[in-house]
Design an enzyme around this catalytic site. Structure first.
Site, short mmCIF file in Angstrom:
data_model
loop_
_atom_site.label_atom_id
_atom_site.label_comp_id
_atom_site.label_asym_id
_atom_site.label_seq_id
_atom_site.Cartn_x
_atom_site.Cartn_y
_atom_site.Cartn_z
N LYS A 199 0.83 -1.21 0.00
CA LYS A 199 0.00 0.00 0.00
C LYS A 199 0.86 1.26 0.00
O LYS A 199 0.58 2.22 -0.73
CB LYS A 199 -0.93 0.00 1.21
N SER A 256 -0.57 0.80 5.97
CA SER A 256 -0.86 -0.08 7.11
C SER A 256 -1.89 -1.12 6.72
O SER A 256 -2.71 -0.90 5.82
CB SER A 256 -1.37 0.74 8.30
N ASP A 257 -1.81 -2.25 7.41
CA ASP A 257 -2.80 -3.30 7.18
C ASP A 257 -2.96 -4.11 8.47
O ASP A 257 -2.02 -4.23 9.25
CB ASP A 257 -2.37 -4.23 6.04
N GLN A 258 -4.15 -4.62 8.67
CA GLN A 258 -4.42 -5.44 9.85
C GLN A 258 -5.10 -6.73 9.43
O GLN A 258 -6.06 -6.71 8.65
CB GLN A 258 -5.30 -4.69 10.84
N ALA A 310 0.31 -4.22 10.82
CA ALA A 310 1.60 -3.85 10.23
C ALA A 310 1.55 -2.41 9.75
O ALA A 310 0.51 -1.93 9.29
CB ALA A 310 1.93 -4.77 9.07
#
Length: 223
Positions: free
Chosen positions: A66, A88-90, A125
């Site tokens: 991203k 960011s990613d979850q 992250a």
């Protein structure tokens, strides 16, 4: 294209343009807590997991993807501009499997029934990219969440009131969802909401953007 944050305007002077590579209102609201000037841009990234990819690996890969996708976009939209991009990613994990956003009431009910009385790990992250300096740093912050035993009636009541259908794990810990939990274990308290601000601040400093110095020099450091 990017748009200004509701909290601030793009930085001027020696500081790079700070870009949040996310359309999540939760991440935007979290980044606004740092009172930094930033803009928001939407990353175009395929979020499907790769074969054999663990939830933690998926979160790490997508956070960096991203950030890099938005950095490439800004290179076209703002050629020659020094930018710092946050991605960011979850991904939530139960029994080694990813748990996504439910999207519907029925899927949310099924998720909460499955998680009742159990522990779920939320892998959040964050990646900070500064292309002009060749900097790409990514870290992951795990959060262990233990759900208490949940009855069908309280699951139904919670979902009707909070409507967390855009949240992985079907619960908003920052609102009424906290009542579903027995414990939260994490070194970075905002990670569960979607953006670990302790880790983000550290990565920004490593990329040459110290939040406090930036606020002091842009005139934003006011009561």
């Amino acid at each position: 294209m990017s748009r200004p944050s509701s909290a601030a305007h793009p930085a001027s002077g020696p500081w790079p343009l700070l870009v949040l590579g996310s359309t999540s209102r939760y991440r935007r609201e979290l980044l606004e807590r740092l009172r930094l000037p930033f803009v928001v841009a939407s990353p175009e990234v395929d979020e499907q997991p790769l074969p054999g990819e663990s939830p933690a690996e998926l979160a790490l890969r997508l956070a960096l993807a991203k950030a890099e996708a938005v950095a490439a976009l800004m290179a076209v939209r703002e050629p020659g501009r020094d930018v710092v991009v946050i991605g960011s990613d979850q991904v939530a994990e139960l029994d080694g499997e990813p748990i996504g956003k439910p999207g519907t009431h029925e899927r949310a009910v099924a998720q909460l029934r499955r998680m009742s009385g159990r522990s779920v790990v939320f892998h959040t992250a964050v990646s900070v990219v500064r292309p002009d300096r060749g900097l790409r740093h990514t870290v992951i912050v795990p959060v262990q969440v233990r759900f208490r035993e949940l009855g069908d009636a309280e699951i139904e009541t919670y979902l009707r009131l909070d409507r967390p259908y855009d949240c992985a794990g079907s619960a908003k810990c920052e609102t009424l969802g906290i009542s579903l939990l027995a414990a939260i274990e994490s070194d970075d308290p905002t990670a569960l909401i979607g953006l670990p601000l302790i880790a983000t601040s550290r990565l920004l400093r490593e990329a040459g953007v110290d939040p406090l110095q930036m606020l002091a020099t842009t005139g934003e450091a006011r009561p």
